[in-house]
Enzyme design. Structure first.
Site, PDB file in Angstrom:
ATOM      1  N   LYS A  33     -31.234 -78.859 -33.268  1.00 38.61           N
ATOM      2  CA  LYS A  33     -31.433 -78.640 -31.826  1.00 38.61           C
ATOM      3  C   LYS A  33     -30.789 -79.770 -31.025  1.00 38.61           C
ATOM      4  O   LYS A  33     -30.494 -80.837 -31.572  1.00 38.61           O
ATOM      5  CB  LYS A  33     -32.940 -78.570 -31.526  1.00 38.61           C
ATOM      6  CG  LYS A  33     -33.657 -79.906 -31.710  1.00 38.61           C
ATOM      7  CD  LYS A  33     -35.169 -79.771 -31.608  1.00 38.61           C
ATOM      8  CE  LYS A  33     -35.844 -81.116 -31.793  1.00 38.61           C
ATOM      9  NZ  LYS A  33     -37.272 -80.991 -32.096  1.00 38.61           N
ATOM     10  N   ARG A 132     -48.887 -77.271 -27.981  1.00 34.40           N
ATOM     11  CA  ARG A 132     -47.629 -77.104 -27.270  1.00 34.40           C
ATOM     12  C   ARG A 132     -47.293 -75.615 -27.224  1.00 34.40           C
ATOM     13  O   ARG A 132     -47.672 -74.933 -26.306  1.00 34.40           O
ATOM     14  CB  ARG A 132     -46.534 -77.927 -27.966  1.00 34.40           C
ATOM     15  CG  ARG A 132     -45.345 -78.221 -27.115  1.00 34.40           C
ATOM     16  CD  ARG A 132     -44.473 -79.337 -27.667  1.00 34.40           C
ATOM     17  NE  ARG A 132     -43.767 -79.001 -28.903  1.00 34.40           N
ATOM     18  CZ  ARG A 132     -42.845 -79.794 -29.471  1.00 34.40           C
ATOM     19  NH1 ARG A 132     -42.560 -80.955 -28.935  1.00 34.40           N
ATOM     20  NH2 ARG A 132     -42.248 -79.434 -30.580  1.00 34.40           N
ATOM     21  N   TYR A 264     -24.535-107.793 -10.754  1.00 37.88           N
ATOM     22  CA  TYR A 264     -25.498-107.487  -9.684  1.00 37.88           C
ATOM     23  C   TYR A 264     -26.749-108.332  -9.811  1.00 37.88           C
ATOM     24  O   TYR A 264     -27.265-108.544 -10.910  1.00 37.88           O
ATOM     25  CB  TYR A 264     -25.903-106.015  -9.752  1.00 37.88           C
ATOM     26  CG  TYR A 264     -24.770-105.068  -9.443  1.00 37.88           C
ATOM     27  CD1 TYR A 264     -24.157-105.065  -8.199  1.00 37.88           C
ATOM     28  CD2 TYR A 264     -24.324-104.179 -10.409  1.00 37.88           C
ATOM     29  CE1 TYR A 264     -23.121-104.196  -7.925  1.00 37.88           C
ATOM     30  CE2 TYR A 264     -23.292-103.296 -10.141  1.00 37.88           C
ATOM     31  CZ  TYR A 264     -22.689-103.311  -8.897  1.00 37.88           C
ATOM     32  OH  TYR A 264     -21.673-102.450  -8.635  1.00 37.88           O
ATOM     33  N   MET A 312     -23.155 -99.395 -14.196  1.00 35.40           N
ATOM     34  CA  MET A 312     -22.992 -97.956 -14.441  1.00 35.40           C
ATOM     35  C   MET A 312     -22.071 -97.683 -15.625  1.00 35.40           C
ATOM     36  O   MET A 312     -22.365 -96.838 -16.473  1.00 35.40           O
ATOM     37  CB  MET A 312     -22.454 -97.265 -13.192  1.00 35.40           C
ATOM     38  CG  MET A 312     -22.558 -95.755 -13.268  1.00 35.40           C
ATOM     39  SD  MET A 312     -21.969 -94.920 -11.798  1.00 35.40           S
ATOM     40  CE  MET A 312     -23.284 -95.228 -10.640  1.00 35.40           C
TER      41      MET A 312
END
Ligand SMILES: *Cc1c(COP(=O)(O)O)cnc(C)c1O
Length: 373
Positions: A33, A132, A264, A312
């Site tokens: 999956k 679930r 930063y 990023m």
């Protein structure tokens, strides 16, 4: 999205892990999956097929259909089921992917939509304590009766999922789950004697093989990680070899003088003369923004600390020790964020630094597989 990082898979290790898991003597329905936990579901299915494995579990039906189209000939179960989507149902029948049916809404939907004479393979789920997906045990007689009235729905397998099979102190709960499962299976098997029983995932298979059913669903272990890590049963997952390796190029290497800061927020200020490098991977590439101060990458065979804040698409590493040793890497050199010589940075390490589990690490970083620069 374009990304500078490079994801490599060691499929020899994948095959080794599958063979290791086969030693328990169970039929396997490997779980591929979420694009095989980031490793690539199509390639994983082809490898499994080559090893003679004839069951796989995917996430969505569409993922199952893609695996079928790629040539996998065995049974495919889509763990996320039908999701009340007539298109999905067409896919299920057209590509012979068995949706996991886990409630009455899904069962009635499948029966009402499946008006053709040709039977459709399905898998069923009983909830044994995961809370679930799944029918309660008390519904099994009526589920069985419903299926008898709807012969176009053909149940291949009954599934359930362990919730604490990796925790030795929870064995009583695990045994109770297995007991509920076996009662559900007994009820269905009276009318569907060929139906397979699938309970254990990796932890179930490794710790409770005798109560894991005849069809086991390992996931994480295929990719080389041990869900029993850090428990008293860690040994049972010994010998697994990691499949995924992720590296990114050094973009810039330069000194940082005492008092100068990085990136930063000036989150790192050099206490003395340092040598630093910026690596082309950041939170946009799934590299977490707030790692613990212990976080490392590996370059020139050496583990080096991450400095300051992850940006990023860039992250800074401390190259001072390598510089002192006369082995300073240069821009363009590869830095391992996962893997490296001797598995210098494992998904288990990253999971510790990121306060998560190896499952999330490979899912996050594996996405870069699709973003070849
Ligand atoms: C993900 C999943 C598995 C595999 O679990 P691992 O811990 O990765 O071995 C098995 N069964 C179901 C239903 C799952 O969702």
């Amino acid at each position: 999205m374009e990304s500078l990082c490079r994801v490599r898979m060691n499929w020899d290790n994948f095959r080794h892990n599958v063979r290791l898991l086969q030693r328990e003597g169970k039929t396997l329905m490997p779980v591929i999956k979420a694009d095989a936990y980031g490793h690539g579901a199509i390639r994983a299915a082809a490898e499994l097929s080559g090893l003679g494995i004839d069951w796989v579990a995917t996430g969505t039906l569409q993922e199952g259909a893609a695996v079928r189209e790629s040539g996998f000939q065995g049974c495919i179960v889509a763990l996320l089921g039908l999701n009340f989507d007539t298109g999905a149902l067409r896919v299920a029948r057209g590509k012979n992917v068995a949706p996991l049916i886990h409630n009455w809404e899904g069962l009635r939907f499948a029966a009402s939509q499946n008006t053709e004479d040709a039977p459709m393979n399905i898998a069923l789920k009983v909830d044994t304590g995961m809370g679930r997906l799944g029918f309660p045990l008390s519904d099994m007689e009526t589920v069985s009766a419903f299926l008898t009235e709807h012969p176009t729905l053909s149940p291949l397998a009954l599934l359930s999922h362990f919730s604490v099979a990796d925790e030795p102190e929870e064995d009583a709960y695990t045994r109770r789950q297995a007991e509920i499962f076996s009662r559900a299976a007994d009820i269905l098997r009276r009318r569907f004697p060929d139906m397979r029983c699938s309970l254990g995932h990796t932890a179930g298979l490794l710790c409770h093989a005798e109560i894991s059913g005849d069809l086991c669903r390992p996931g994480l272990s295929l990719y080389g990680y041990n869900p029993l890590f850090g428990t008293t049963r860690e040994e049972k997952g010994r010998g697994l070899l990691p499949v995924m390796e992720v590296s990114a190029p050094l973009l810039s290497v330069h000194p940082l003088h005492a008092g100068e800061s990085l990136g930063y927020g000036r989150a790192y200020i050099a206490p003395d003369e340092r040598m630093v490098g910026w690596v082309g991977i950041g939170y946009a590439d799934g590299y977490r923004r707030s790692p613990s101060p212990q976080t490392c990458m590996c370059v020139n065979g050496e583990r080096v600390p991450v400095l300051g804040r992850v940006a990023m698409q860039m992250t800074c590493i401390d190259l001072t020790a390598l510089s002192t040793a006369g082995r300073l890497p240069a821009p363009g050199d590869d830095v391992y964020v996962l893997g490296g010589p001797g598995n210098a940075v494992s998904a288990q390490d990253l999971a510790g630094w990121w306060n998560t589990i190896p499952y999330e690490v490979t899912c996050l970083l594996g996405k870069n597989r699709l973003n070849r620069p």
